[in-house]
Scaffold this active site. Sequence first.
Site: not given
Length: 253
Positions: A122, A166
């Site tokens: 992440d 993301e």
Amino acid sequence: YDIDPHLHPSNWSSHWQKLKEQEAFTFESIHFTKEGENLPVEVTVNYLEFEQQEYNCAIVRDIRERKQAEAKLKEANQKLQYLATIDGLTQIANRRSFDEYLEQEWLKMSHSKQPLSLILCDVDYFKKYNDYYGHQAGDDCLKQVAYTINNSIKRPGDLAARYGGEEFAIILPNTNLDGAVCVAQRIQQTIKELELVHSVSEVAQYITLSMGIFSTIPRPELSPSSLITKVDLALYQAKKAGRDRYFVYEEEV
């Protein structure tokens, strides 16, 4: 036109026998024009008996246009298949590819009793990055991160995918925990070497990643979702511990 040079005289006897048994059949072949160019044809042969004589009556059709159309259709289908499996922004595997490949490798590793590892990544404080630098800069950032992650895996069987937003995922078949940690460390280092400035990050001045790692030998009674759940928990722990780090999920004995 000349007939197919690959149909040698020795093959005519089997051709004739097949014709007598079936009475008619169709096949494709390659003939040649007078200029020596390949000419794809469709040949329909018929067995005829006339005035106590046997004949091989053939109709030969030029199928160049059909073959060109088939080639274009095949190319279009390949393009559609590519678009269906590749993330449009980052040009690495998309979530659909990830799900299908994880299922496939889970079954394969279960049968061979080999380890399967998964890493979830992440981008730290990416929403702040997007808000501060703008969506175009955010997209460019994700492209560079995806490219770097994809280049950090070395074996043909490994897969890097955009998991969502993301988040990125790396599937590592035939890889134990130590191997997965090495991959995570390599990704972590190469991302830092990019030095993508992130002025509003709360953990570093450059873009960093938080990662969760888990490795297991898949069991038939379990599903790949059990692997994802544990890696997700490890990623949560990495974030909770301050981000810019990896965390390994360890099963209780």
